[in-house]
Design a protein around this motif. Structure first.
Motif, PDB file in Angstrom:
ATOM      1  N   VAL A  46      42.443  22.739   4.511  1.00 51.81           N
ATOM      2  CA  VAL A  46      43.033  22.125   5.707  1.00 51.81           C
ATOM      3  C   VAL A  46      43.812  23.182   6.479  1.00 51.81           C
ATOM      4  N   THR A  54      34.553  15.398   2.996  1.00 54.13           N
ATOM      5  CA  THR A  54      35.250  14.965   1.785  1.00 54.13           C
ATOM      6  C   THR A  54      35.186  16.115   0.793  1.00 54.13           C
ATOM      7  N   LEU A  57      38.733  14.993   5.424  1.00 56.09           N
ATOM      8  CA  LEU A  57      39.115  15.723   6.632  1.00 56.09           C
ATOM      9  C   LEU A  57      38.286  15.184   7.786  1.00 56.09           C
ATOM     10  N   CYS A  64      43.706  14.606   8.101  1.00 54.44           N
ATOM     11  CA  CYS A  64      43.249  14.373   6.730  1.00 54.44           C
ATOM     12  C   CYS A  64      44.029  13.247   6.066  1.00 54.44           C
ATOM     13  N   LEU A  67      40.083  14.559  -0.792  1.00 52.52           N
ATOM     14  CA  LEU A  67      40.762  14.677   0.488  1.00 52.52           C
ATOM     15  C   LEU A  67      39.684  14.516   1.553  1.00 52.52           C
TER      16      LEU A  67
END
Length: 168
Positions: free
Chosen positions: A102, A93, A127, A114, A125
């Motif tokens: 990303v 996170t 991932l 994501c 975000l």
């Protein structure tokens, strides 16, 4: 006498180390290699145990037996870390402003899925990736270099199918 004590000590280190690797293989679902290791593990254990059970009046043998067990736990753990068998799942996170991570990870060949999330202090975000265990710390270091406040959860996937994996 010293030869017997050394044998007991090193036999325990060997059998407990093998037990550690066997347990990891079982958790990963590798039944046959685990069974083969288990065969040799119990053979070594039984021989060492036989040398101690027949001499319970000799506390030194019992202490050496137990000390070998403790050392086997340490040695087995070190071996398992070095082998880095299997894969590690990472749920990462990061702050939404660091979304460029990303693309950086994907450009380096790491598989990343994501989605957006809401954290206590704003947009985040999340991932999700699965990498070979020997690459997990490298990915984690890269993330923390760019987002020191990242929150990373390590997971041990037992089984998965499909997807994309970094080949390195």
């Amino acid at each position: 006498m010293i030869g017997q004590l050394l044998f007991i000590f090193f036999a325990r280190i060997i059998d407990v180390s093998m037990g550690t690797i066997r347990t990891i293989l079982i958790i990963r679902g590798d039944k046959w290699p685990a069974a083969i290791i288990g065969f040799f593990e119990i053979m070594v254990y039984t021989i060492a145990l036989g040398m101690v059970v027949g001499a319970l009046s000799d506390p030194l043998k019992l202490v050496v037996f137990c000390t070998g067990f403790a050392m086997g736990v340490l040695v087995g753990s070190i071996i398992e870390e070095k082998l880095a068998l299997g894969f590690r799942g990472l749920q990462i996170t990061i702050d939404y402003q660091n979304a460029y991570l990303v693309d950086e990870l994907r450009d380096e060949g790491y598989p990343v899925t994501c989605w957006e999330a809401e954290g206590k202090v704003g947009p985040k975000l999340v991932l999700n990736t699965v990498v070979k265990r020997n690459l997990a710390s490298k990915v984690t270091e890269k993330i923390y270099e760019r987002d020191p406040c990242a929150f990373i959860v390590y997971m041990e996937p037992k089984y998965f199918r499909g997807g994309y994996f970094k080949k390195k």
